[in-house]
Scaffold this motif. Sequence first.
Motif, mmCIF file in Angstrom:
data_model
loop_
_atom_site.group_PDB
_atom_site.id
_atom_site.type_symbol
_atom_site.label_atom_id
_atom_site.label_comp_id
_atom_site.label_asym_id
_atom_site.label_seq_id
_atom_site.Cartn_x
_atom_site.Cartn_y
_atom_site.Cartn_z
ATOM 1 N N TYR A 181 0.813 -1.224 0.000
ATOM 2 C CA TYR A 181 0.000 0.000 0.000
ATOM 3 C C TYR A 181 0.844 1.270 0.000
ATOM 4 N N PHE A 184 1.242 1.774 -3.865
ATOM 5 C CA PHE A 184 -0.014 1.346 -4.465
ATOM 6 C C PHE A 184 -0.387 2.221 -5.662
ATOM 7 N N GLY A 260 -3.984 -4.943 -2.261
ATOM 8 C CA GLY A 260 -2.688 -4.279 -2.157
ATOM 9 C C GLY A 260 -1.677 -4.809 -3.151
#
Length: 495
Positions: A181, A184, A260
């Motif tokens: 993340y 991301f 993710g």
Amino acid sequence: MSERTAAAGGGLLRRIGLVQATALNMSQMVGIGPFITIPLMVAAFGGPQAIIGWIAGALLALCDGLVWAELGAAMPGAGGTYVYLREAFQYRSGKLMPFLFVWTAILFIPLTMSTGVVGLVQYLGYLWPTMGKGTGDIVGLVLIVLVVLLLWRKVDFVAKLSTVLWGVMLVAAALVMVAAYTHFHPGLAFTYPHGAFNLFGAKFWGAFGAGLAVGVYDYLGYNTAAYLGSELKQPGRTLPRATVGAVIGVMAIYLLLQIGVLGAVDWHRMLDPNSAVYQSMASVVLEQAWGRGPADVVTSLILITAFASVFAGLLGGSRVPFDAARDGVFFRSFARLHPRHGFPTAGLITMGVITAIGFMIGRHTDMGTLIQLLTTVMVLVQTLSQVVALVVLRRRQPTLRRPYRMWLYPVPAVLTFVGWAYMYVVADHNAPGRHPIEWSLAWVALGALSFLVWARKEKGWPFGEKQVEERYLTAQTEAAEAAQAAGTAEAAEGA
């Protein structure tokens, strides 16, 4: 029952609480699964819409978990499904169904564990790139022996160790998600190929069947604590909470991890089985985010997570034939407990050996084949039969105390039956040329023949009369009568 009384009677001791039971379930559920099957799921669906497979698998696991929760809370005995089938099917088919369950469980539980060892060796290749095929085989076999040796202990030690390994699992999954993340890209995670959600196309439903099998495989383990029902503290409260809590917790982990990873790595790279992303997806995500050093560290944690999964699975699985053997429904050698540590020895050794065999099959075929074989064997005599058992017991034993009753009954039970039946029907399509349906039917047929030989020797049904023993209902009635007698005596003494 006190620990002293349980030990004197040759039974198992109630030492596992809610945290430890949840840890056992979650350790078995997560393990190495999502780290090796995200590429399988993406390949099955052909894009980021693979998230559908994870959601469908979670819903089926949750519905099935509610079946386990009601049955396990009402009948907390060693062996899980064995106990439920014994109580439900004794009225018509004697001891056939519990015998068949133990027969199939001795195969599908260690096959599930073998996939964890295959994945562990696969990820070890990231840290040890020069490891050859033969060396990997030896490493996997040595690890299986190590797991068996660690389980050769008292259950309270094993439960504490499982809790520690559970913590390592959570840390590993969290670090992979943080790495994903922090790098991301929404365009990667939420850009779908043309026709990705065409519900009227045969391609979508073919992908859905393959994806559902992978998704359910990754959620397997939410029932691990149920196999240890006779070792749980306050099982009527602990088992439902540990089961439902583990499913919901792991559901959140899987969905966050899937999204993710898809946002951190181009999913097209996952379609090549020989690519680094396909072989060790999490390690590649970590290396892209933080460099090789941190990737090596977290990969080590993933290996520990895989080890924890196999550890928890063999712990629960080794108890399955124990209660059956004590009841005289399976081979008597499985009823023996270790004289010092009090755990079933034959079950642990047998499942360790079959895990090793399954590992070698997986290493020299493919992971998908292993998943299809273990799920088809499991469906007939566990999942589908267990739903039927839930319905039968509600009708046959309506007064049985049920500390937990299924929410929205019978909807979750119906959804569970339909979902597992669909997975079974499409198994041959998902594993072309491997014939998992035919192999599962052959194994069950061989088990039925073995039952007939055993029943003739024991002079049981169908060669003798059925013995109907409503054990939990009888124990409940006796406990109520004893309490009433005690109250009457106390009142008389007071007068």
